[in-house]
Design a protein around this motif. Structure first.
Motif, PDB file in Angstrom:
ATOM      1  N   GLN A  92       0.835  -1.203   0.000  1.00 41.31           N
ATOM      2  CA  GLN A  92       0.000   0.000   0.000  1.00 41.31           C
ATOM      3  C   GLN A  92       0.871   1.255   0.000  1.00 41.31           C
ATOM      4  O   GLN A  92       0.629   2.198  -0.751  1.00 41.31           O
ATOM      5  CB  GLN A  92      -0.932  -0.022   1.212  1.00 41.31           C
ATOM      6  N   PHE A  95       2.590   1.858  -3.450  1.00 44.33           N
ATOM      7  CA  PHE A  95       1.740   2.423  -4.495  1.00 44.33           C
ATOM      8  C   PHE A  95       1.291   3.841  -4.178  1.00 44.33           C
ATOM      9  O   PHE A  95       1.098   4.654  -5.073  1.00 44.33           O
ATOM     10  CB  PHE A  95       0.552   1.505  -4.778  1.00 44.33           C
TER      11      PHE A  95
ATOM     12  N   LEU B  91      -4.245   0.292  -8.799  1.00 40.37           N
ATOM     13  CA  LEU B  91      -3.536  -0.534  -7.820  1.00 40.37           C
ATOM     14  C   LEU B  91      -3.476   0.163  -6.468  1.00 40.37           C
ATOM     15  O   LEU B  91      -3.687  -0.454  -5.424  1.00 40.37           O
ATOM     16  CB  LEU B  91      -2.125  -0.845  -8.311  1.00 40.37           C
ATOM     17  N   GLN B  92      -3.193   1.451  -6.504  1.00 47.89           N
ATOM     18  CA  GLN B  92      -3.086   2.196  -5.252  1.00 47.89           C
ATOM     19  C   GLN B  92      -4.406   2.148  -4.487  1.00 47.89           C
ATOM     20  O   GLN B  92      -4.423   1.914  -3.280  1.00 47.89           O
ATOM     21  CB  GLN B  92      -2.685   3.645  -5.571  1.00 47.89           C
ATOM     22  N   PHE B  94      -6.748  -0.114  -4.771  1.00 48.81           N
ATOM     23  CA  PHE B  94      -6.999  -1.474  -4.306  1.00 48.81           C
ATOM     24  C   PHE B  94      -6.298  -1.726  -2.974  1.00 48.81           C
ATOM     25  O   PHE B  94      -6.916  -2.210  -2.017  1.00 48.81           O
ATOM     26  CB  PHE B  94      -6.519  -2.491  -5.349  1.00 48.81           C
ATOM     27  N   PHE B  95      -5.032  -1.373  -2.893  1.00 52.93           N
ATOM     28  CA  PHE B  95      -4.286  -1.665  -1.669  1.00 52.93           C
ATOM     29  C   PHE B  95      -4.705  -0.762  -0.515  1.00 52.93           C
ATOM     30  O   PHE B  95      -4.660  -1.175   0.639  1.00 52.93           O
ATOM     31  CB  PHE B  95      -2.780  -1.578  -1.932  1.00 52.93           C
ATOM     32  N   THR B  96      -5.112   0.446  -0.833  1.00 55.46           N
ATOM     33  CA  THR B  96      -5.620   1.311   0.222  1.00 55.46           C
ATOM     34  C   THR B  96      -6.929   0.737   0.760  1.00 55.46           C
ATOM     35  O   THR B  96      -7.166   0.715   1.973  1.00 55.46           O
ATOM     36  CB  THR B  96      -5.836   2.742  -0.313  1.00 55.46           C
ATOM     37  N   VAL B  98      -7.751  -2.399   0.755  1.00 48.09           N
ATOM     38  CA  VAL B  98      -7.387  -3.604   1.507  1.00 48.09           C
ATOM     39  C   VAL B  98      -6.902  -3.247   2.912  1.00 48.09           C
ATOM     40  O   VAL B  98      -7.359  -3.832   3.903  1.00 48.09           O
ATOM     41  CB  VAL B  98      -6.293  -4.402   0.749  1.00 48.09           C
ATOM     42  N   THR B  99      -6.008  -2.271   2.996  1.00 47.93           N
ATOM     43  CA  THR B  99      -5.474  -1.916   4.309  1.00 47.93           C
ATOM     44  C   THR B  99      -6.546  -1.276   5.184  1.00 47.93           C
ATOM     45  O   THR B  99      -6.556  -1.462   6.404  1.00 47.93           O
ATOM     46  CB  THR B  99      -4.258  -0.975   4.186  1.00 47.93           C
ATOM     47  N   LYS B 101      -9.736  -2.059   5.093  1.00 46.79           N
ATOM     48  CA  LYS B 101     -10.542  -3.184   5.569  1.00 46.79           C
ATOM     49  C   LYS B 101      -9.839  -3.933   6.688  1.00 46.79           C
ATOM     50  O   LYS B 101     -10.468  -4.391   7.647  1.00 46.79           O
ATOM     51  CB  LYS B 101     -10.817  -4.150   4.407  1.00 46.79           C
ATOM     52  N   MET B 102      -8.548  -4.041   6.583  1.00 41.72           N
ATOM     53  CA  MET B 102      -7.769  -4.755   7.597  1.00 41.72           C
ATOM     54  C   MET B 102      -7.896  -4.077   8.938  1.00 41.72           C
ATOM     55  O   MET B 102      -8.079  -4.732   9.965  1.00 41.72           O
ATOM     56  CB  MET B 102      -6.297  -4.810   7.198  1.00 41.72           C
ATOM     57  N   LYS B 105     -11.183  -4.774  10.869  1.00 44.18           N
ATOM     58  CA  LYS B 105     -11.373  -6.087  11.491  1.00 44.18           C
ATOM     59  C   LYS B 105     -10.151  -6.500  12.319  1.00 44.18           C
ATOM     60  O   LYS B 105      -9.866  -7.657  12.494  1.00 44.18           O
ATOM     61  CB  LYS B 105     -11.720  -7.141  10.444  1.00 44.18           C
ATOM     62  N   LYS B 106      -9.442  -5.515  12.786  1.00 48.55           N
ATOM     63  CA  LYS B 106      -8.210  -5.751  13.530  1.00 48.55           C
ATOM     64  C   LYS B 106      -8.422  -6.712  14.696  1.00 48.55           C
ATOM     65  O   LYS B 106      -9.348  -6.550  15.490  1.00 48.55           O
ATOM     66  CB  LYS B 106      -7.680  -4.411  14.062  1.00 48.55           C
ATOM     67  N   ASN B 108      -9.562  -9.548  14.875  1.00 45.16           N
ATOM     68  CA  ASN B 108     -10.835 -10.246  14.872  1.00 45.16           C
ATOM     69  C   ASN B 108     -10.637 -11.746  14.889  1.00 45.16           C
ATOM     70  O   ASN B 108     -11.503 -12.495  15.308  1.00 45.16           O
ATOM     71  CB  ASN B 108     -11.622  -9.845  13.620  1.00 45.16           C
ATOM     72  N   CYS B 109      -9.481 -12.171  14.455  1.00 42.84           N
ATOM     73  CA  CYS B 109      -9.201 -13.600  14.377  1.00 42.84           C
ATOM     74  C   CYS B 109      -7.710 -13.805  14.230  1.00 42.84           C
ATOM     75  O   CYS B 109      -6.993 -12.870  13.916  1.00 42.84           O
ATOM     76  CB  CYS B 109     -10.015 -14.230  13.248  1.00 42.84           C
ATOM     77  N   CYS B 110      -7.243 -14.983  14.492  1.00 47.02           N
ATOM     78  CA  CYS B 110      -5.821 -15.342  14.442  1.00 47.02           C
ATOM     79  C   CYS B 110      -5.020 -14.664  15.575  1.00 47.02           C
ATOM     80  O   CYS B 110      -5.221 -13.502  15.833  1.00 47.02           O
ATOM     81  CB  CYS B 110      -5.170 -14.995  13.111  1.00 47.02           C
TER      82      CYS B 110
END
Lengths: 110, 110
Positions: A92, A95, B91-92, B94-96, B98-99, B101-102, B105-106, B108-110
DNA sequence: AAAGTCTATCGTAATATTGCAATATAGTAA
DNA sequence: TTACTATATTGCAATATTACGATAGACTTT
């Protein structure tokens, strides 16, 4: 040949390339998107979600894991896969840096 | 096999994958970075800059051009290659996305 | 026109990727 | 222990990628 000459490039360039390459397949993009969409992230779900055979998906998951884009932990019988924030943040930032640079030199050439 | 089953994935997933794949080689990452660094962007410069033979670089440039990450225009004897804002912005974003969204849900699992 | 410069294409060898059936492994449940 | 479920690994065929020497094409300069 067929092997990339990675030794001639910087660590950062290789790191970006390795992660970008891992996302260079629609199934792996779909896996990342699915992991972000659902709250739980068991592999079995992904097998049902994607139109690929179980060994193929296992292989894609392995590649994503190898480059650090996802991480998996054993959850009883199944395995819990999650996106790895750090790796995706690296992309991120790359880009964002690129698009920022683009705006600065807007209409400078071509 | 050896061919990706692109028909099973969404247009967006395929678009991201195709562009990510194009950046899945350190030489092509280096080319993008170089085009952003210099003001002029003639191919000859890139040949001198990268540790690869001229046909190899020409091939990498072709791939970047095929997926729309760069565009080239004839400039007298040489060819002027430039990054394409639109593609890199996709692309920029998309990754923004994605991050973003991350973070929601910080832990949230794992 | 002839020579020089820049970039693209062809041909080919080495290697990597994709996909899946078959099978193995590891845990759970009966 | 035996059966069941979930994931990984193996083995293989088809295809794609990477790299570069040789060569071609296109424009410039002399």
């Amino acid at each position: 040949m067929g092997a990339s000459k990675t030794e001639h490039f910087t660590d950062k360039q290789n790191a970006i390339a390795v992660m970008a390459k891992a996302l260079g397949h629609p199934a792996r993009v779909a896996i990342i998107e699915y992991l972000l969409k659902v709250d739980t992230c068991i592999c079995g779900d992904i097998v049902n979600e994607l139109p690929l055979a179980q060994p193929t998906i296992s292989q894609h998951l392995k590649e994503l894991k190898n480059v650090g884009l996802i991480k998996g932990s054993i959850e009883g019988n199944a395995i819990c896969y999650c996106v790895d924030e750090k790796a995706l943040t690296v992309l991120q930032k790359f880009f964002t840096h690129v698009t920022t640079k683009m705006e600065k030199k807007k209409n400078n050439c071509c």
